[in-house]
Design a protein around this motif. Structure first.
Motif, PDB file in Angstrom:
ATOM      1  N   LEU A  57       0.826  -1.208   0.000  1.00  0.00           N
ATOM      2  CA  LEU A  57       0.000   0.000   0.000  1.00  0.00           C
ATOM      3  C   LEU A  57       0.859   1.257   0.000  1.00  0.00           C
ATOM      4  CD1 LEU A  57      -2.650   1.616   0.362  1.00  0.00           C
ATOM      5  CD2 LEU A  57      -2.407   1.241   2.835  1.00  0.00           C
ATOM      6  N   VAL A  58       1.870   1.295   0.849  1.00  0.00           N
ATOM      7  CA  VAL A  58       2.753   2.463   0.902  1.00  0.00           C
ATOM      8  C   VAL A  58       3.460   2.645  -0.432  1.00  0.00           C
ATOM      9  CG1 VAL A  58       4.728   3.528   2.046  1.00  0.00           C
ATOM     10  CG2 VAL A  58       3.055   2.249   3.399  1.00  0.00           C
ATOM     11  N   GLY A  59       3.965   1.548  -1.013  1.00  0.00           N
ATOM     12  CA  GLY A  59       4.641   1.633  -2.301  1.00  0.00           C
ATOM     13  C   GLY A  59       3.722   2.156  -3.396  1.00  0.00           C
ATOM     14  N   ARG A  60       2.507   1.610  -3.479  1.00  0.00           N
ATOM     15  CA  ARG A  60       1.547   2.071  -4.497  1.00  0.00           C
ATOM     16  C   ARG A  60       1.233   3.547  -4.327  1.00  0.00           C
ATOM     17  NH1 ARG A  60      -1.140  -2.764  -3.134  1.00  0.00           N
ATOM     18  NH2 ARG A  60      -2.693  -1.619  -1.911  1.00  0.00           N
ATOM     19  N   SER A  61       1.053   3.959  -3.088  1.00  0.00           N
ATOM     20  CA  SER A  61       0.680   5.350  -2.809  1.00  0.00           C
ATOM     21  C   SER A  61       1.762   6.318  -3.262  1.00  0.00           C
ATOM     22  CB  SER A  61       0.410   5.527  -1.316  1.00  0.00           C
ATOM     23  OG  SER A  61      -0.660   4.697  -0.889  1.00  0.00           O
ATOM     24  N   LEU A  62       3.024   5.986  -2.991  1.00  0.00           N
ATOM     25  CA  LEU A  62       4.121   6.883  -3.364  1.00  0.00           C
ATOM     26  C   LEU A  62       4.390   6.844  -4.867  1.00  0.00           C
ATOM     27  CD1 LEU A  62       5.619   8.718  -1.339  1.00  0.00           C
ATOM     28  CD2 LEU A  62       4.358   6.869  -0.252  1.00  0.00           C
ATOM     29  N   ARG A  63       4.208   5.684  -5.488  1.00  0.00           N
ATOM     30  CA  ARG A  63       4.412   5.608  -6.938  1.00  0.00           C
ATOM     31  C   ARG A  63       3.387   6.440  -7.697  1.00  0.00           C
ATOM     32  NH1 ARG A  63       5.735   0.182  -5.688  1.00  0.00           N
ATOM     33  NH2 ARG A  63       3.639  -0.570  -6.185  1.00  0.00           N
ATOM     34  N   SER A  64       2.239   6.678  -7.081  1.00  0.00           N
ATOM     35  CA  SER A  64       1.183   7.421  -7.773  1.00  0.00           C
ATOM     36  C   SER A  64       1.555   8.869  -8.053  1.00  0.00           C
ATOM     37  CB  SER A  64      -0.115   7.383  -6.948  1.00  0.00           C
ATOM     38  OG  SER A  64      -0.019   8.193  -5.786  1.00  0.00           O
ATOM     39  N   ILE A  65       2.568   9.392  -7.360  1.00  0.00           N
ATOM     40  CA  ILE A  65       2.914  10.805  -7.543  1.00  0.00           C
ATOM     41  C   ILE A  65       4.362  10.979  -8.022  1.00  0.00           C
ATOM     42  CG2 ILE A  65       1.154  11.780  -6.041  1.00  0.00           C
ATOM     43  CD1 ILE A  65       4.640  11.328  -4.682  1.00  0.00           C
ATOM     44  N   VAL A  66       4.944   9.914  -8.564  1.00  0.00           N
ATOM     45  CA  VAL A  66       6.310   9.980  -9.097  1.00  0.00           C
ATOM     46  C   VAL A  66       6.289   9.643 -10.588  1.00  0.00           C
ATOM     47  CG1 VAL A  66       8.647   9.024  -8.993  1.00  0.00           C
ATOM     48  CG2 VAL A  66       7.363   9.391  -6.883  1.00  0.00           C
TER      49      VAL A  66
END
Length: 238
Positions: free
Chosen positions: A93-102
């Motif tokens: 979840l943390v990985g998906r969340s951060l990838r969404s704005i990179v």
């Protein structure tokens, strides 16, 4: 009024302590009330084998809890020899969340690993991890730009997360542990800085909820994320 004196739409006291580790490219100790999570961003040239030659970068995360982060001691998962299902789910979840704005193309063939370690848990550890990891990520990317590893910041937005729930029929924001375990509905909401939803995780622990209550929870969570976004920017501007 709630057990800690907050209103139903009020966040717990939020605090960011940047550069908490001296050797990491980006680090922040984030506090959501009594929940404290150390978020560390490590920048590494190169990407996983399946991305070599693509020109794209990668952002991933690992989440864990210290043995005495809760009321009773838990064994380290490294001692057990395997990761628990909850740990894997939150890491993803943390990985998906951060990838969404990179922008992975702008990141180039570089990797950022976000380590989120819960030092003390009082509800909302995954939402605190996402919110703090964004600040650590920004610091790591600024470090990489200053060192010449990347030409421009590959950020296309910001991201924050907060929990909401229904307690005795009333929607509430940012649940502490005491509220979380008694909630009729528990939900985690991840939003970008411009208010778009990245992920919504919701479950009726007891009584099912209707569309009207769902809309209230989404509105409450989105407003909480907007408030967290402002606090992130204040922390980054210090």
């Amino acid at each position: 009024m709630r057990s800690d004196g907050r209103k139903s739409n009020q966040l717990r006291p939020i605090n960011f302590e940047r550069n908490w580790l001296s050797q990491a490219e980006g680090s922040v100790l984030i506090s959501f009330g009594n929940t404290r999570v150390l978020c560390v961003a490590s920048f590494t040239p190169g990407v996983p084998r399946w991305l070599v030659g693509s020109g794209k970068g990668w952002v991933t995360s690992e989440y864990s809890m210290l043995p005495r982060a809760t009321h009773t001691r838990s064994d380290r998962e490294s001692v057990k020899g395997k990761l628990g299902g909850r740990t894997q789910e939150i890491s993803r979840l943390v990985g998906r969340s951060l990838r969404s704005i990179v922008d992975m193309n702008a990141l180039g063939e570089n990797t950022i690993v976000l380590d989120c370690d819960v030092l003390q848990a009082d509800g909302g550890t995954r939402t605190a991890a996402i919110t703090g990891a964004y600040v650590a990520l920004v610091d790591a990317l600024n470090w990489a730009k200053d060192k010449g590893h990347i030409k421009t910041l590959p950020l296309i937005g910001s991201v924050a997360a907060v929990s909401v729930g229904i307690i005795k029929g009333e929607p509430m924001l940012d649940l502490c542990y005491e509220e979380d375990v008694s909630a009729e509905t528990d939900m985690n909401i991840v939003c970008t800085g411009n208010g778009d939803f990245v992920e919504v995780q919701g479950t009726a622990e007891g009584k099912p909820f209707d569309r009207a209550l769902l809309n209230q929870l989404l509105d409450l969570g989105a407003a909480g994320c907007q408030e967290l976004t402002k606090l992130q920017q204040v922390a980054l501007n210090k």
